[in-house]
Motif scaffolding. Structure first.
Motif, short mmCIF file in Angstrom:
data_model
loop_
_atom_site.label_atom_id
_atom_site.label_comp_id
_atom_site.label_asym_id
_atom_site.label_seq_id
_atom_site.Cartn_x
_atom_site.Cartn_y
_atom_site.Cartn_z
N LYS A 81 0.85 -1.19 0.00
CA LYS A 81 0.00 0.00 0.00
C LYS A 81 0.89 1.25 0.00
O LYS A 81 2.03 1.21 0.46
CB LYS A 81 -0.87 0.03 1.26
N THR A 82 0.33 2.35 -0.49
CA THR A 82 1.06 3.62 -0.38
C THR A 82 0.87 4.11 1.06
O THR A 82 -0.07 3.69 1.74
CB THR A 82 0.50 4.70 -1.32
N ILE A 83 1.76 5.02 1.48
CA ILE A 83 1.62 5.48 2.86
C ILE A 83 0.33 6.29 3.06
O ILE A 83 -0.22 6.31 4.14
CB ILE A 83 2.87 6.26 3.36
N THR A 84 -0.15 6.91 1.99
CA THR A 84 -1.42 7.63 2.10
C THR A 84 -2.55 6.64 2.39
O THR A 84 -3.40 6.90 3.25
CB THR A 84 -1.73 8.39 0.79
N GLU A 85 -2.52 5.50 1.70
CA GLU A 85 -3.54 4.47 1.96
C GLU A 85 -3.36 3.90 3.37
O GLU A 85 -4.34 3.69 4.09
CB GLU A 85 -3.40 3.32 0.95
N ALA A 86 -2.11 3.66 3.73
CA ALA A 86 -1.83 3.06 5.04
C ALA A 86 -2.27 3.97 6.19
O ALA A 86 -2.72 3.48 7.23
CB ALA A 86 -0.35 2.73 5.17
N MET A 87 -2.17 5.28 5.99
CA MET A 87 -2.59 6.22 7.03
C MET A 87 -4.09 6.15 7.29
O MET A 87 -4.56 6.54 8.35
CB MET A 87 -2.23 7.67 6.63
N LYS A 88 -4.83 5.64 6.30
CA LYS A 88 -6.29 5.59 6.44
C LYS A 88 -6.74 4.38 7.24
O LYS A 88 -7.92 4.25 7.60
CB LYS A 88 -6.96 5.57 5.06
N LEU A 89 -5.81 3.49 7.50
CA LEU A 89 -6.16 2.29 8.25
C LEU A 89 -6.71 2.65 9.64
O LEU A 89 -6.16 3.52 10.32
CB LEU A 89 -4.89 1.46 8.42
N SER A 90 -7.82 2.03 9.99
CA SER A 90 -8.34 2.38 11.32
C SER A 90 -8.49 1.12 12.17
O SER A 90 -8.60 0.01 11.67
CB SER A 90 -9.68 3.09 11.19
N ASN A 91 -8.45 1.36 13.45
CA ASN A 91 -8.47 0.22 14.38
C ASN A 91 -9.76 -0.59 14.27
O ASN A 91 -9.77 -1.77 14.58
CB ASN A 91 -8.23 0.70 15.81
N THR A 92 -10.85 0.05 13.82
CA THR A 92 -12.11 -0.70 13.74
C THR A 92 -12.02 -1.84 12.72
O THR A 92 -12.63 -2.89 12.89
CB THR A 92 -13.30 0.21 13.37
N GLN A 93 -11.20 -1.62 11.66
CA GLN A 93 -11.01 -2.70 10.68
C GLN A 93 -10.32 -3.90 11.34
O GLN A 93 -10.64 -5.04 11.04
CB GLN A 93 -10.14 -2.19 9.52
N ILE A 94 -9.38 -3.60 12.23
CA ILE A 94 -8.67 -4.67 12.94
C ILE A 94 -9.64 -5.41 13.87
O ILE A 94 -9.67 -6.64 13.92
CB ILE A 94 -7.48 -4.10 13.76
N VAL A 95 -10.43 -4.62 14.59
CA VAL A 95 -11.40 -5.20 15.52
C VAL A 95 -12.34 -6.15 14.79
O VAL A 95 -12.60 -7.26 15.24
CB VAL A 95 -12.22 -4.08 16.23
N GLU A 96 -12.81 -5.70 13.60
CA GLU A 96 -13.73 -6.53 12.83
C GLU A 96 -13.06 -7.80 12.32
O GLU A 96 -13.59 -8.89 12.47
CB GLU A 96 -14.28 -5.74 11.64
N GLU A 97 -11.88 -7.64 11.75
CA GLU A 97 -11.18 -8.78 11.17
C GLU A 97 -10.85 -9.83 12.23
O GLU A 97 -10.96 -11.03 11.99
CB GLU A 97 -9.89 -8.29 10.47
N LEU A 98 -10.43 -9.38 13.41
CA LEU A 98 -9.99 -10.32 14.44
C LEU A 98 -11.07 -10.65 15.46
O LEU A 98 -10.85 -11.47 16.36
CB LEU A 98 -8.76 -9.77 15.17
N ASN A 99 -12.21 -9.97 15.30
CA ASN A 99 -13.31 -10.23 16.23
C ASN A 99 -12.91 -9.94 17.68
O ASN A 99 -13.18 -10.74 18.59
CB ASN A 99 -13.69 -11.70 16.16
N LEU A 100 -12.27 -8.80 17.89
CA LEU A 100 -11.78 -8.50 19.23
C LEU A 100 -12.92 -8.07 20.15
O LEU A 100 -13.77 -7.30 19.76
CB LEU A 100 -10.72 -7.37 19.18
#
Lengths: 134, 174
Positions: A81-100
């Motif tokens: 990913k470009t760093i611009t794309e990477a900066m958009k990453l949010s913790n909610t995506q992680i929560v959803e993916e890992l079912n935290l």
């Protein structure tokens, strides 16, 4: 509290564990900690200075299973990913993916902070070089 | 109610441990169900919930870390939201944890012991700084010490886990 299968999978087979040379001008290092639990996480990105694409990502996390899984997951996500794309990453995506569960949300926040501070470190280095070249 | 008030102790970090134990035992005895058999059901419920509160207060006050955060909370300081760790501390902690992980992986008991002693000294120094901070009503200093202590505690947990692992291995005859 039971961990989700995805957390266990990342915990048992963490991707991209290791270190990159933090003196390398194209490596950004993010070092973050969670005072609530005392976990520490170091996440490093090797970024192409021309295209600003993340070419490599490594992490080292001393913490619970969720913290390790969160950092493992984000290193997989940001590669390519470009760093611009990477900066958009949010913790909610992680929560959803890992079912935290709610008590482990701070682990995903930690991983998001780590990515962002690694990118900021890279940008800082790049800006310092540009200044020096003037 | 804050745990200090629950046990009738003054708000201070370096409390007298013997005094804490005594207050706890006295209250536990006074609140024991056997002493309230003649009371009405609602009074018995109140006594029971008070006993639970006393147990919890004792648990919090017995430990440096939880006692410090309770004391900071009593002064309106939320230790977790107000303790953004400084990069230097994180770097130091990361370095210590990496060295410990390395010593564990290579089964280097001497290195583990050296690191544990180093962290013990750091903990002692942090405890002194915390006592000073509270004594001077410098809650910012106390909160910084708290954060430091929190990270060091995790290191100590890890040392204990290594020792336990060793004991288990010895018990299995490995």
């Amino acid at each position: 509290m039971a961990y989700s299968t995805k957390v266990i999978e990342h915990y048992e087979n963490p991707r991209n564990v290791g270190t990159l040379d933090k003196e390398d001008e194209n490596v950004g290092t993010g070092l973050v900690g969670a005072p609530a639990c005392g976990d520490v996480m170091r996440l490093q990105l090797k970024i192409n200075p021309e295209t600003e694409v993340v070419e490599d990502a490594k992490f080292k996390t001393f913490g619970c299973g969720s913290a390790i899984a969160s950092s493992s997951l984000v290193t997989e996500w940001v590669k390519g990913k470009t760093i611009t794309e990477a900066m958009k990453l949010s913790n909610t995506q992680i929560v959803e993916e890992l079912n935290l569960p709610p008590v482990k949300i701070h682990c995903s926040v930690l991983a998001e902070d780590a990515i962002k501070s690694a990118i900021e470190d890279f940008k800082r280095k790049k800006a310092a070089r540009a200044d020096a070249a003037k | 109610m804050d745990p200090f008030s629950t046990l009738g102790l003054s708000l201070r970090f370096d409390l007298d441990v013997a005094e804490l134990e005594r207050r706890y035992r006295d209250l536990q005895r006074a609140l024991h169900p056997d002493k309230h058999t003649q009371a009405s059901p609602s009074e018995r419920r109140a006594t029971l919930s008070k006993a639970v509160e006393v147990n919890e207060a004792y648990r919090v006050l017995r430990d440096d870390l939880s006692r410090a955060s309770a004391l900071l909370a009593a002064h309106g300081v939320n230790v977790v939201s107000e303790s953004k760790a400084d990069p230097e501390l994180l770097m130091e902690v990361m370095e210590l944890r990496e060295a410990l992980a390395e010593a564990r992986a290579t089964k280097n008991d001497a290195a583990v012991a050296t690191l544990a002693a180093r962290v013990k000294a750091l903990e002692d120094a942090t405890r002194r700084a915390m006592i000073e901070g509270f004594a001077a009503n410098d809650f910012k200093k106390a909160a910084l010490s708290w954060t430091r202590m929190r990270y060091l505690r995790r290191f100590v947990d890890e040392v204990n886990a290594i020792a336990e692992e060793k004991e288990n291995a010895a018990a299995r005859g490995v």
